[in-house]
Design a protein around this motif. Sequence first.
Motif, PDB file in Angstrom:
ATOM      1  N   PRO A 140      -2.499  17.836  -0.902  1.00 61.46           N
ATOM      2  CA  PRO A 140      -1.240  17.383  -0.298  1.00 61.46           C
ATOM      3  C   PRO A 140      -0.543  18.521   0.444  1.00 61.46           C
ATOM      4  N   PRO A 141       0.533  18.189   1.231  1.00 61.69           N
ATOM      5  CA  PRO A 141       1.095  16.864   1.488  1.00 61.69           C
ATOM      6  C   PRO A 141       0.323  16.154   2.583  1.00 61.69           C
ATOM      7  N   LEU A 142       0.768  14.932   2.894  1.00 56.57           N
ATOM      8  CA  LEU A 142       0.155  14.202   3.990  1.00 56.57           C
ATOM      9  C   LEU A 142       0.365  14.971   5.292  1.00 56.57           C
ATOM     10  N   PRO A 143      -0.653  14.993   6.164  1.00 58.29           N
ATOM     11  CA  PRO A 143      -0.503  15.735   7.422  1.00 58.29           C
ATOM     12  C   PRO A 143       0.526  15.090   8.337  1.00 58.29           C
ATOM     13  N   MET A 193      -9.941  10.369  -1.306  1.00 55.10           N
ATOM     14  CA  MET A 193     -10.032   9.936   0.093  1.00 55.10           C
ATOM     15  C   MET A 193      -9.110  10.764   0.981  1.00 55.10           C
ATOM     16  N   PHE A 194      -7.907  11.059   0.468  1.00 53.95           N
ATOM     17  CA  PHE A 194      -6.996  11.910   1.224  1.00 53.95           C
ATOM     18  C   PHE A 194      -7.556  13.325   1.340  1.00 53.95           C
ATOM     19  N   GLU A 195      -8.246  13.789   0.298  1.00 54.81           N
ATOM     20  CA  GLU A 195      -8.737  15.160   0.269  1.00 54.81           C
ATOM     21  C   GLU A 195      -9.898  15.396   1.239  1.00 54.81           C
ATOM     22  N   THR A 196     -10.670  14.334   1.550  1.00 50.70           N
ATOM     23  CA  THR A 196     -11.818  14.518   2.445  1.00 50.70           C
ATOM     24  C   THR A 196     -11.392  14.842   3.869  1.00 50.70           C
ATOM     25  N   GLY A 197     -10.266  14.260   4.326  1.00 45.85           N
ATOM     26  CA  GLY A 197      -9.830  14.472   5.708  1.00 45.85           C
ATOM     27  C   GLY A 197     -10.671  13.708   6.715  1.00 45.85           C
ATOM     28  N   ALA A 198     -11.294  12.611   6.281  1.00 43.75           N
ATOM     29  CA  ALA A 198     -12.121  11.815   7.194  1.00 43.75           C
ATOM     30  C   ALA A 198     -11.270  11.001   8.161  1.00 43.75           C
ATOM     31  N   LEU A 248       0.833  -1.200   0.000  1.00 41.92           N
ATOM     32  CA  LEU A 248       0.000   0.000   0.000  1.00 41.92           C
ATOM     33  C   LEU A 248       0.869   1.252   0.000  1.00 41.92           C
ATOM     34  N   THR A 249       0.609   2.141  -0.927  1.00 41.68           N
ATOM     35  CA  THR A 249       1.336   3.410  -1.010  1.00 41.68           C
ATOM     36  C   THR A 249       0.327   4.540  -1.179  1.00 41.68           C
ATOM     37  N   GLU A 250       0.808   5.737  -1.080  1.00 38.91           N
ATOM     38  CA  GLU A 250      -0.053   6.901  -1.269  1.00 38.91           C
ATOM     39  C   GLU A 250      -0.697   6.882  -2.647  1.00 38.91           C
TER      40      GLU A 250
END
Length: 524
Positions: A246-249, A93-98, A84-86
């Motif tokens: 991005p980037p990842l938090p 899914m990353f953009e929602t911030g769930a 599993l990678t970014e």
Amino acid sequence: MAEVEQHEGEQDLEKKIEETRQRFKNEFLQDSTEKYDARDLDRLQTEDSVVESYLAWRLYVVDDTLKMIDESLQWRKEFGVNDLTEGSIPRWMFETGAVYLHGYDKEGNKLFWFNVRLHVKDAKTAMDKKKYVAFWLERYAKKEPGLPLTVMFDMTDSGISNIDMDFVKYVINCFKVYYPKFLSKMIIVEMPWIMNAAWKIVKSWLGPEAISKLKFASKSEVQTFIGSEYLPPHLGGTDPFKYSYPPLPDDDFQTPISDNGPIVSEDDAESKDGELESRDALESSFSSEVAVKPKKVNFQEESVRAEDGDKGDTSVRTRGARKPVTTFKGVLLDVSPAEELSFGSGETEKRSLIILNNVTKNQVAFKVRTTAPEKYRVKPSSSCCEPGASVEIVVSLHGGCQVSPQDRFLIMAAEMENVSSQELAQFWKDVPKIKIMEHRLRCHALESNKTASSPLKNSPPDTSISGQQDLDTVLSRLSTCNLRLEQKLNMCLWVQKVLVGLVLILVVLNLLCLYLLGTSQRPS
């Protein structure tokens, strides 16, 4: 006697680990190995900590442990967890911030946030969402192996439409089966009363081991577990963090931090070179509370300067610093201490020593970073270590600052080859991430017994610090009580409004009945 019992306990654990491995090989690998990922099998056979985590979660019952390992490894193969990678997760899914990692609870455990109001049940995206959770968990497991997480279900503004029982069961299984011993506690915040029935079902899935780790909290009660600095404003906190991608938090060291003071641009750093060099003689005394800005230096020059400094004032620099007693064995550097930097409350206890030993045949560059640059000074914060040599790094706590278990230090190291003409900043920009060794240290505040043993000998600074801590505690309790009273008052006002509304409805109904009664009695 205690040492004998401890030794026997270690021997019993070794036997359990070996028995588990042998039985898994005989009972589960005989038929086929295709249902498992070869990388997971290799870790199971070579890393004792992996087997021990499964054994501990199943109370060292081998039969139960084997079933758990089988289920866990099959899940890892099915979900392709090792790959599993970014890029393998849909961007939206990353953009929602769930779901994301950010901040720490009061015990120093990383927070794993689930913003329930942002989740919508959808069978088409169910598998991707599960892989998304697995991505974060696997990422954390590699960064902080063995350290527990605190799960935060933030149910603010959520409703029935946001509840996905299959997804919740999957999250619980992640901690119950797939990542044993990773769950510190699970906090459900601001749960609507209408969801009580659903959570009764959830509790039945948890099992006795995890039910004790389930905590329900209102907006005013959540600060019992998490300090306001890591709570968003809508939960009564002061954390300015806002999720964006991005980037990842941040998951440890990607928020604004620096090597040894405020972050500045390279141009600003270069313009201050002359000024900083004039302060070198003063830095060893640690009397200044001004954070030194990082600057670009030549590896060779920095190494020579460090060697010259060590020859002349090593004893001065390290005097009063707490020396480590444990060691982490790394591929490039041995790091002492292994896990925690300890600081006391007294003026003479506010320095701690990090010792790096180069175990390679090449020069190794190192860099020390912290999540709290405003509180700590590190000297040297960046330099290099010759083959077989050691470097002593002094970490000092600024006057008036308090140690927090949320404070972290990151030690980065990379081998250097033919880099004598390169600059430090450029080297760290160019070196591939895969070649960087990383080791993390937590901070620990030692309890002082001076007050109880000899109150007359306490110095004024210690007394003021203790008084400030007591005052902060009292104010915190008063604030919590005030919030609870405010909540109860709001509830009373709401009930009062409801009762007034009911009375008005009854009056209207009574008048309507009288009107209808009067109409029916009129002569036609």
